[in-house]
Design a protein around this motif. Sequence first.
Motif, PDB file in Angstrom:
ATOM      1  N   ALA B 158       0.839  -1.209   0.000  1.00 58.55           N
ATOM      2  CA  ALA B 158       0.000   0.000   0.000  1.00 58.55           C
ATOM      3  C   ALA B 158       0.872   1.256   0.000  1.00 58.55           C
ATOM      4  CB  ALA B 158      -0.924   0.003   1.214  1.00 58.55           C
ATOM      5  N   GLU B 159       1.844   1.269   0.879  1.00 54.60           N
ATOM      6  CA  GLU B 159       2.750   2.405   1.038  1.00 54.60           C
ATOM      7  C   GLU B 159       1.970   3.728   0.991  1.00 54.60           C
ATOM      8  OE1 GLU B 159       7.359   2.388   0.282  1.00 54.60           O
ATOM      9  OE2 GLU B 159       6.279   2.632  -1.579  1.00 54.60           O
ATOM     10  N   CYS B 160       1.142   3.925   2.019  1.00 54.11           N
ATOM     11  CA  CYS B 160       0.188   5.031   1.987  1.00 54.11           C
ATOM     12  C   CYS B 160       0.765   6.339   2.513  1.00 54.11           C
ATOM     13  CB  CYS B 160      -1.049   4.647   2.783  1.00 54.11           C
ATOM     14  SG  CYS B 160      -0.677   4.077   4.445  1.00 54.11           S
ATOM     15  N   GLU B 161       1.937   6.313   3.121  1.00 53.29           N
ATOM     16  CA  GLU B 161       2.537   7.564   3.616  1.00 53.29           C
ATOM     17  C   GLU B 161       3.021   8.416   2.443  1.00 53.29           C
ATOM     18  OE1 GLU B 161       3.800   9.139   6.513  1.00 53.29           O
ATOM     19  OE2 GLU B 161       3.741   7.658   8.138  1.00 53.29           O
ATOM     20  N   LYS B 227      -5.997   5.909   0.132  1.00 53.89           N
ATOM     21  CA  LYS B 227      -6.570   6.618   1.273  1.00 53.89           C
ATOM     22  C   LYS B 227      -5.737   6.234   2.481  1.00 53.89           C
ATOM     23  CE  LYS B 227     -11.214   7.244   3.188  1.00 53.89           C
ATOM     24  NZ  LYS B 227     -12.534   6.595   3.256  1.00 53.89           N
ATOM     25  N   TYR B 228      -5.167   7.219   3.124  1.00 54.56           N
ATOM     26  CA  TYR B 228      -4.351   6.946   4.302  1.00 54.56           C
ATOM     27  C   TYR B 228      -5.254   6.562   5.466  1.00 54.56           C
ATOM     28  CZ  TYR B 228      -1.098   7.667   8.095  1.00 54.56           C
ATOM     29  OH  TYR B 228      -0.325   7.478   9.193  1.00 54.56           O
ATOM     30  N   PRO B 229      -4.945   5.630   6.348  1.00 54.34           N
ATOM     31  CA  PRO B 229      -3.797   4.714   6.373  1.00 54.34           C
ATOM     32  C   PRO B 229      -4.126   3.343   5.793  1.00 54.34           C
ATOM     33  CG  PRO B 229      -4.896   4.706   8.488  1.00 54.34           C
ATOM     34  CD  PRO B 229      -5.770   5.474   7.550  1.00 54.34           C
ATOM     35  N   GLN B 230      -4.182   3.242   4.480  1.00 51.12           N
ATOM     36  CA  GLN B 230      -4.534   1.982   3.826  1.00 51.12           C
ATOM     37  C   GLN B 230      -3.563   0.855   4.195  1.00 51.12           C
ATOM     38  OE1 GLN B 230      -6.875  -0.075   2.602  1.00 51.12           O
ATOM     39  NE2 GLN B 230      -7.457   1.553   1.179  1.00 51.12           N
ATOM     40  N   GLY B 231      -2.309   1.202   4.447  1.00 52.96           N
ATOM     41  CA  GLY B 231      -1.312   0.169   4.697  1.00 52.96           C
ATOM     42  C   GLY B 231      -1.262  -0.324   6.138  1.00 52.96           C
ATOM     43  N   ALA B 232      -2.039   0.276   7.015  1.00 53.85           N
ATOM     44  CA  ALA B 232      -2.059  -0.198   8.403  1.00 53.85           C
ATOM     45  C   ALA B 232      -2.622  -1.616   8.416  1.00 53.85           C
ATOM     46  CB  ALA B 232      -2.921   0.723   9.254  1.00 53.85           C
ATOM     47  N   GLU B 233      -2.039  -2.469   9.250  1.00 51.40           N
ATOM     48  CA  GLU B 233      -2.351  -3.891   9.159  1.00 51.40           C
ATOM     49  C   GLU B 233      -3.851  -4.197   9.217  1.00 51.40           C
ATOM     50  OE1 GLU B 233       0.355  -7.451  10.387  1.00 51.40           O
ATOM     51  OE2 GLU B 233      -0.705  -6.766  12.151  1.00 51.40           O
TER      52      GLU B 233
END
Lengths: 312, 425
Positions: B158-161, B227-233
């Motif tokens: 995702a790398e959403c940052e 859309k942040y934080p998409q990469g959060a577990e």
Amino acid sequence: MQNLIVSASPHQRSEMTTQKIMLRVIIALMPAVVASGIIFGVRAILLILLCASSCVVFEYLSRKLMRRSNTIYDLSAVVTGILLAMNLPPTLPFWMAIIGSFVSIVIVKQLFGGLGQNFANPAIVGRIVLMLSFTTQMTTWVKPFWYKTADLTTSPTPLSSSIEKLPSYLDLFLGTTGGCLGETCALALLIGGLYLAFTGIISLSTPVSFLGTLALLSLIGGADPLYQILSGGAMIGAFFMATDYATTPVTNKGKIIFGIGCGTITFLIRQFGSYPEGVSFSILLMNILTPYIDMLTKTKPLGAKKEARKNG
Amino acid sequence: MKRLNGIHLRHLKNTQDMKTVKLPLPDRVTILMSQNMGAECSPLVAIGEKVTVGQKIGDSSAFMSAPVHSSVSGTVVAIKEHLLANGGTCQALVIEADGKQTVSAEVVPPVINDKESLVAAVRQSGACGLGGAGFPTHIKLNFDEKTTPIDTLIINGAECEPYITADYRELMENPADVIGGARMLMNFLKIPKTKICIESNKPAAIEKLKKMTSSIPEIEIVPLPSKYPQGAEKVIIYSATGRIVKEGELPSAQGVIVMNVSTTAFIFRYSKTGMPLVSKRLTVDGDAVKKPCSVEVPIGTPISEVLSFAKAQDYEKILAGGPMMGLCIYDTSAPIVKTNNAILAFKKAKLPSSTACIRCGRCIKACPLDLMPEALEKAFDRRDLAALKELKVQLCMNCGCCTYVCPAKRPLAEKNQLAKLEVRN
């Protein structure tokens, strides 16, 4: 080793500020301000300017006296001032308007801790205090465009039972009828309210549930639903007063409950009460219920497990 | 399916099209004995000893641990105490590089033929969650298939940052390693399905991987909304499978494990070469960086060398990680660790001061986990532990959405972290 700034994340912030939010509310009120000037003349504009400036002065002085930071630049006092003026009849003596500003800013807002801490809408309480203190002046309505004809004969508000001829829907929509200076023109209020909704400042949940409930109950109770929505303070109340952040619920579910409550109480007062208008009281009563609505409409966190509540 | 809240950020992926370059070998590296979640390692070498690239120089017998390896060949010149960002300390080995980069005899491809040997090899590789969390990878892989069978492997791309492109460059430069890693994990861990999840703001990577996996039915490429934080577990598990990881649960309880793109590719390369985790790809960017780049850096390189390589000037704030969750670096002589994926340098870093909460509810609408930051802040300010627990402050993952959207600029996420400490104690 150079001096580096160390702070907790996140390290960037959105552009939105309290001041920008208040500025947008002021912009949204402008159509209604202009409409009041057209319908009720220069005196209406003077009253608005007086309320706004006296609110700012009271905000500045009371914060100074309480040795708190100066908050006039957040523009919330300006919003309160304009809203208060919108709820006054165009002919109200100026000194009474200043008393209204004092009640709104000093008593309702600052004595409870300032912006965000007040439990009731400052402008609404300001209006209610004036209403109870100076009932005659607060219920003296002039005809629209009275300044052109110098006709000072009064016209009752469309909601009063003593009215002989009901104004047309068009009159109500355009605001060419007797009433408080900012509440008559539904069109202008609608433009401002929709602007706020589309720029994300307010959620439409409250106005829709407020006006929807009022219309539905009126229909059931045998009153004309459209007439009920367009007249009195329903429009300004639903879009500008019942959407005040500090004094209404924070969650969407809470906002809907708040709107339904306002609509119901407005209907009951209009239909069965001795006051012709119930919007201010309905919002005030729902303001008081807001902490309880908040308590009952907490969000459910994703994946949260229910905890056994301990007594005590 | 309900869509989780979140926020839209400017992506600022300035380095996305830049090929990874190698940083010139530093004169000396400082290798921390604590680089991942879990126990600190003890040094296996003494001052004066010669070490080679890939040689194990620190290990621990604790369950939650991963060994560390030398990233250079040279001589151990010091063993010192290093102050960590969380206020604790750990031991650090300072190694002076001889410039020859002699590879250690320990570096031989591991023999992997079942789950047990895979887990053992992954431990030896020193792998940990390279997305930033640093959870030791072998522990994640060593799930109990009887109590928590896994049916889906999620590869997190995702790398959403904002700014960070380290995982994106992995996908673009080494897509075969990512796919190979996924197949290796599926094969030895008996997982039937893999979902490689990539935010839709990376169409080239999605396209590339779709093409490469078109004949592999068990691997699915899943584009996710940017859309942040998409990469959060928890968020990516929900987005990819619709499953909700409950409070206190590990993802394995819901039949999934989540692996970062770079971790997956690294494990695959390790299985082929036996070279442990001794270098890391970093995104170097920020408004104080003149030459933003994607750079491969030996672990232990001083951050100052990375900054001067990218021509960073007049900076006021240095971040390890992204602008939403990155940690501030207080001293640029601190070394790069395994979990770093970006070094960002900023000129103007002063954050606005906060004003009174106006109860606008924006924080509630932004929280991906449906927490109520506004109520949490008030509960924390009056130290109401019961209310904090009831409002589930312990679920907060510090994504920072609430603080970001707050018009009154209140430090909501920061207070949640402090509240979590109070609730735990």
